[in-house]
Each structure stands twice: as structure tokens, then as C-alpha cells.
Design an enzyme around this catalytic site. Structure first.
Site, PDB file in Angstrom:
ATOM      1  N   GLU A  43      -9.690  -0.857   5.015  1.00 14.00           N
ATOM      2  CA  GLU A  43     -10.277  -0.433   6.286  1.00 14.00           C
ATOM      3  C   GLU A  43     -11.623  -1.120   6.503  1.00 14.00           C
ATOM      4  O   GLU A  43     -12.192  -1.696   5.553  1.00 14.00           O
ATOM      5  CB  GLU A  43     -10.482   1.089   6.242  1.00 14.00           C
ATOM      6  CG  GLU A  43      -9.187   1.900   6.177  1.00 14.00           C
ATOM      7  CD  GLU A  43      -8.537   2.094   7.547  1.00 14.00           C
ATOM      8  OE1 GLU A  43      -8.566   1.166   8.391  1.00 14.00           O
ATOM      9  OE2 GLU A  43      -7.993   3.182   7.774  1.00 14.00           O
ATOM     10  N   HIS A  85      -7.634  -3.724   9.878  1.00 14.89           N
ATOM     11  CA  HIS A  85      -7.308  -3.556   8.450  1.00 14.89           C
ATOM     12  C   HIS A  85      -6.133  -4.451   8.054  1.00 14.89           C
ATOM     13  O   HIS A  85      -5.268  -4.756   8.873  1.00 14.89           O
ATOM     14  CB  HIS A  85      -7.078  -2.090   8.054  1.00 14.89           C
ATOM     15  CG  HIS A  85      -5.899  -1.394   8.629  1.00 14.89           C
ATOM     16  ND1 HIS A  85      -5.922  -0.099   9.072  1.00 14.89           N
ATOM     17  CD2 HIS A  85      -4.609  -1.801   8.808  1.00 14.89           C
ATOM     18  CE1 HIS A  85      -4.733   0.253   9.501  1.00 14.89           C
ATOM     19  NE2 HIS A  85      -3.909  -0.763   9.352  1.00 14.89           N
ATOM     20  N   ASP A 120       0.828  -1.211   0.000  1.00 14.88           N
ATOM     21  CA  ASP A 120       0.000   0.000   0.000  1.00 14.88           C
ATOM     22  C   ASP A 120       0.865   1.264   0.000  1.00 14.88           C
ATOM     23  O   ASP A 120       2.094   1.183   0.124  1.00 14.88           O
ATOM     24  CB  ASP A 120      -0.977   0.005   1.195  1.00 14.88           C
ATOM     25  CG  ASP A 120      -0.330  -0.426   2.507  1.00 14.88           C
ATOM     26  OD1 ASP A 120       0.917  -0.434   2.582  1.00 14.88           O
ATOM     27  OD2 ASP A 120      -1.064  -0.738   3.454  1.00 14.88           O
ATOM     28  N   ASN A 164      -7.726  -1.791  13.989  1.00 14.47           N
ATOM     29  CA  ASN A 164      -9.149  -1.903  13.644  1.00 14.47           C
ATOM     30  C   ASN A 164      -9.400  -3.067  12.679  1.00 14.47           C
ATOM     31  O   ASN A 164     -10.466  -3.168  12.090  1.00 14.47           O
ATOM     32  CB  ASN A 164      -9.648  -0.589  13.029  1.00 14.47           C
ATOM     33  CG  ASN A 164      -8.885  -0.239  11.753  1.00 14.47           C
ATOM     34  OD1 ASN A 164      -7.963  -0.955  11.357  1.00 14.47           O
ATOM     35  ND2 ASN A 164      -9.266   0.854  11.116  1.00 14.47           N
TER      36      ASN A 164
END
Ligand code: GLP
Length: 253
Positions: free
Chosen positions: A153, A148, A77, A146
């Protein structure tokens, strides 16, 4: 050790004492992969969890145990609008921790250009490059607090491909100290969930007590888009989860 999850029969689980051992265990797997197949396509993640892995790989290379001469590498990413040379870019992270310190030929290093004029085209082209390379042999993953993976996400689809995404408020809050006055990026380019799950082998790494809750949920709850890492349970190929004892503390033994 094998571990049953909510929807997948077995995941290979390796629990090691600390964060450094997570890196050594992952490096050992990559070393063995490179020994079997030197023309290997590797997918790399960024983040503090991966630093001991890259340190270990650099050590193995310097001692002449492995070579990346025939490898093709993809980075997972990148932040939108950051040029590759920006010191907070994920490309810079990979350069500093691995690429500039081993013998990967420059032309074999692929990365998402966060500063591309047309991010959609950039992402499409990246997917093409992965396909042309014959697909990713081993994809390294970390996990966000979280849930991801890459920058997929919460809310990401199991079918998502490489694309531009908006970063969640939680992720941005965690990035804020790193970006100072300019503030954290709002968007990123990331390989999609489906792109990640099309790798031939996946290594998921996590270390530290802070990751124990998200690891427990990702591996044991029903796979759903609000915790993208849980889609790893639907991955058909071999997956190895390497955790230190702190990250594994909520899993049943
Ligand atoms: C970032 C990256 C992810 C990585 C995650 C975990 O969000 N985009 O690919 O898995 O960080 O980072 P850390 O290892 O620092 O907790």
C-alpha cells in the site's frame, strides 16, 4: 512500442483494444515463456484484471498447447486471518480461476497462508521458498486504484520484503461489498516491493478507464512510496505493461 518514463529509459508498452485482449496478450507471453523453459517459476496476481488471462491459459492448456506440469507457482498476497479455503481468500481465487483447472502439480503451488499462527515466520519462509525455487521467472501484476502492487500500500518502501501489512482505508472500502457483515480484512500478507522487483521479468496488466490515472502516475511521475507501483520504473529487468485503450488513455502516444 517503447515508452519513456520519469526515471527509467524504456518500458515495453502494449496497448490492446479491451480487457479480454489484455488477458490474451499476457497469455501469449506466458505461452512463449513456457515453450522456451518448461520448468518455469511463475508469480500470480489476483483481481478482476487477471481473470481473462487465466481463462486464456486454461484454454491453451485444454487445447494441449501448454502444460504447467513442470511449473512452480507463487501467489502474490493473501488476506490475514482468512483460511485458504475461505471463498474470498486469494488462494481460493487462484484455485478457482487457474490451479484446479490445469496440470500444475499440487506440491508446486505455493501460497501465503493468511491464517498462519506466526505471520512473520510465514512471510520469511515464503521468501525462502522463492529463493529455493531459483527466483521468479515471470511475475504478473495488477495495480490497485491507489497504486498498490500486491498489497504494498502507499507508504511501502522500495526495499520491503514479504511481510504483513495493514490495508489502507481506500482498499478496505473497495473490499467492503465483498465481505458483507464480517467486514473487510484489516491486514494482508504480501510479497514486498523488493521481492517483486527481484523477479526476472514483470508483466503489469491494467484495463478500464478507472485505471488510467493511476497508470499515468505510476509510469510518469517520480518513483515514490506514496505510489508503490511507481517503483516499477526502478526495475532493472524487462518489463512489459499491457493496457487496454481505456487504461492507456492518459499516456502520450
Ligand atoms: C488486489 C490485489 C492486487 C491487484 C489489485 C487489482 O488489490 N492485491 O494484486 O493487482 O487487486 O485488482 P483488479 O484487477 O480487480 O482491479
Amino acid at each position: 512500442m517503447e515508452f519513456s518514463t520519469y526515471s527509467r529509459k524504456k518500458i515495453s508498452l502494449l496497448i490492446v483494444p479491451g480487457p479480454h485482449d489484455v488477458g490474451s496478450a499476457a497469455a501469449e507471453i506466458i505461452k512463449n515463456t513456457l515453450k522456451k523453459k518448461s520448468r518455469c517459476v511463475l508469480g500470480f496476481a489476483t483481481g478482476s484484471t487477471t481473470v481473462p488471462l487465466y481463462r486464456e491459459l486454461v484454454g491453451l492448456y485444454k487445447r494441449g498447447v501448454i502444460s504447467f506440469r513442470d511449473c512452480i507457482c507463487f501467489t502474490l498476497d493473501e488476506y490475514r486471518h482468512l483460511p485458504p479455503i475461505h471463498r474470498r481468500s486469494l488462494r481460493h481465487f487462484m484455485e478457482k480461476n487457474l490451479f484446479s483447472r490445469v496440470d500444475i502439480p499440487r506440491e508446486n503451488i505455493h501460497y501465503l497462508n493468511g491464517a498462519a499462527d506466526d505471520p512473520e515466520r510465514e512471510c520469511r519462509a515464503y521468501g525462502e521458498e522463492i529463493r529455493r525455487a531459483g527466483g521468479i521467472d515471470v511475475q504478473i501484476l495488477g495495480i490497485g486504484f491507489n497504486g498498490h502492487i500486491g498489497y504494498n500500500e502507499p507508504g511501502s518502501s522500495r526495499l520491503s520484503r514479504t511481510r504483513m501489512v495493514m490495508l489502507s482505508e481506500e482498499t478496505r472500502a473497495r473490499l467492503r461489498p465483498l465481505f458483507g457483515q464480517t467486514g473487510p480484512p484489516r491486514y494482508a500478507l504480501t510479497m514486498g516491493v523488493a521481492t517483486i522487483l527481484s523477479a526476472k521479468r514483470i508483466l503489469l496488466l491494467a484495463a478500464g478507464r478507472d485505471k488510467s490515472r493511476v497508470i499515468d502516475k505510476a509510469l510518469r511521475e517520480k518513483p515514490a512510496g506514496d505510489l508503490p507501483a511507481s517503483f516499477l520504473q526502478t526495475y532493472p529487468g524487462p518489463i512489459t505493461v499491457i493496457l487496454d485503450t481505456q487504461a492507456a488513455r492518459l499516456l502520450p502516444h
